[in-house]
Design an enzyme around this catalytic site. Structure first.
Site, PDB file in Angstrom:
ATOM      1  CG  ASP A   4     -82.797 -37.015 109.358  1.00  0.00           C
ATOM      2  OD1 ASP A   4     -83.866 -36.819 108.768  1.00  0.00           O
ATOM      3  OD2 ASP A   4     -82.750 -37.462 110.511  1.00  0.00           O
ATOM      4  CD  GLU A  14     -80.613 -43.493 111.656  1.00  0.00           C
ATOM      5  OE1 GLU A  14     -80.146 -43.951 112.724  1.00  0.00           O
ATOM      6  OE2 GLU A  14     -81.804 -43.172 111.534  1.00  0.00           O
TER       7      GLU A  14
END
Length: 371
Positions: free
Chosen positions: A69, A128
Site C-alpha cells: 500500500d 487508509e
C-alpha cells in the site's frame, strides 16, 4: 540491494506522503525507479494512482502476487526526523513508506534474476481510505494480472527487528467507519424548553452505543464501537441545533458487523422519536476481515524458519486492512514485520528501525521464489 539504498528510498518516500487516490508524486517516484530496472522481464501498467508490475518468470506455471500500500495519513508529523514529511498535515504514520521500499527492493532482485513463477507487484493506493483494494481487485487491470496466490506485510512496532508474525485464519477484524449526524432545533440557552438540544442527544447516544456491544453482541464473539470525534455547537450560550459523531466499528465476524449496524439504526430511530430530531447514519469505508489461508501460512512459516529470522504466532487484532478484500477472493496471507518502535501505528512519533527494511526484502524475495 544494500541497506544504504533501501534507507535512501524509504526516506525519500517518507517525505512525500499523500492521501488516498491522490498519490501522484508517490506514483511518479515509483515509476521513475521501476523504469531504471532491467526491463526484459517487466510489464508495467498503471491503475488510477496505483501500479501493477509483472515480472515474467522462467517457467511461469503460476502467478504469485505481492501487495504494497502506498498512501499516507492526515496527521502532522512529530518525529524530529531531518527527512520528515514535506507535506503539511500528512505523514507516513502506518509504515507504508516501509511497505513500498521493501516491495521495490524485492522487485529489483527479481528484475535482475526472475523467479520460476510469474510475480505481480501491486502498488495499491488508498488503503487508509476510502479503500483501494476492492476497486483494484475489480479492475480490468487485475483481470490481466490476477495472481493465483497473494500476500502482503504490515510493520509491527511492538515486534523486534528480525522477527515476523502471522497465523492461519482470522488476523484482522472487519471494520467500518461511522458518521452520525443529528439535527434538532437550536436556541437561546435561557429557553431550553423551546429547543431540541443536539449536544444532550448526541452525548446520550454515545453512551447508548456501548450498550450495544455489552448487551446485543454474543460475548463469545467480539465487537468495538469507538467514537473518536464529537462536533456540536458554536458558543457557550446557544443550544446546538446540530451535532456530529465520527467513529469506527470493528468486529471479529461479518455477522457481528451486520448485527451492530442494525442495532445502531434501531437506537437511532428511537432517539429520533424521543428527542424530536433527525438522525442520519453514514458507514463510510468498510473493510472485510483479513483471513489467512492456513496452507499458505504454514508454507510461509517453513520458508522463514529456513532463514536466520524468527517466526512467531500472531494474535488476532481489531486493526483493519482492506487487503482483506483480496484475500476474500485469492488464497494468501498477511504477516507482521517487526520494526521495534516505541510509538505505535498511526502515531505522529512513529519511528520504525530502518534495519527492518533488509529483513523485509530478504523474506519477501525468498517467499516469492518459494511460495
Amino acid at each position: 540491494m544494500k541497506q544504504e539504498m533501501l534507507t535512501r528510498i524509504r526516506r525519500e518516500l517518507h517525505q512525500i506522503p499523500e492521501l488516498g487516490f491522490k498519490e501522484y508524486k508517490t506514483q511518479q517516484y515509483l515509476l521513475d525507479y521501476i523504469n531504471q530496472l532491467p526491463q526484459e522481464a517487466l510489464r508495467v501498467e498503471m491503475w488510477r494512482t496505483g501500479i501493477f508490475v509483472r515480472v515474467q518468470g522462467n517457467v511461469g506455471q503460476k502467478t504469485i502476487g505481492y501487495r504494497a500500500d502506498i498512501d499516507g495519513l492526515p496527521l502532522t508529523e512529530e518525529t524530529g526526523y531531518e527527512f520528515q514529511s514535506t507535506h503539511d498535515g500528512r505523514m507516513h504514520a502506518c509504515g507504508h513508506d516501509f511497505h513500498m521500499t521493501i516491495a521495490l527492493g524485492a522487485l529489483t532482485r527479481l528484475a535482475q534474476k526472475p523467479a520460476d513463477d510469474d510475480v505481480v507487484f501491486l502498488f495499491q493506493p488508498a488503503e487508509e481510505g476510502p479503500g483501494g483494494a476492492e476497486p483494484m481487485l475489480q479492475s480490468e487491470a487485475m483481470d490481466r494480472h490476477r495472481p493465483d496466490v497473494i500476500f502482503g506485510l504490515h510493520v509491527a512496532p511492538e515486534l523486534p527487528v528480525g522477527s515476523v508474525s502471522s497465523k492461519p485464519g482470522l488476523l484482522f477484524a472487519n471494520t467500518s467507519e461511522l458518521f452520525i449526524d443529528f439535527k434538532g432545533v437550536g436556541g437561546h440557552a435561557a429557553f431550553p424548553h423551546l429547543t431540541h438540544d443536539m449536544v444532550v442527544t448526541a452525548s446520550a447516544f454515545v453512551s447508548h452505543l456501548q450498550q450495544i456491544v455489552a448487551r446485543r453482541v454474543d460475548p463469545l464473539d467480539s465487537a468495538v464501537i469507538t467514537i473518536g470525534k464529537i462536533e456540536a455547537g458554536t458558543v457557550q450560550n446557544i443550544i446546538a441545533q446540530a451535532a456530529r459523531l465520527e467513529g469506527t466499528i470493528r468486529t471479529l465476524s461479518p455477522e457481528a458487523m451486520e448485527k451492530v449496524k442494525g442495532e445502531i439504526e434501531k437506537v437511532a430511530r428511537g432517539y429520533e422519536i424521543a428527542n424530536d430530531c433527525d438522525i442520519h447514519i453514514d458507514y463510510g469505508a468498510n473493510y472485510h476481515q483479513v483471513f489467512n489461508d492456513a496452507e499458505q501460512v504454514q508454507h510461509f512459516e517453513k520458508i522463514v524458519k529456513e532463514t536466520d529470522y524468527r517466526f512467531q504466532d500472531a494474535n488476532m487484532a481489531m486493526t483493519g486492512e482492506d487487503f482483506g478484500y483480496m484475500l476474500k477472493e485469492i488464497p494468501g496471507f498477511m504477516f507482521w514485520l517487526g520494526v521495534d518502535s516505541e510509538a505505535g501505528l498511526h502515531q505522529s512519533t512513529l519511528k520504525p528501525k530502518e534495519e527492518a527494511l533488509t529483513v523485509g526484502v530478504n523474506i519477501v524475495e525468498k517467499t516469492l521464489r518459494n511460495l
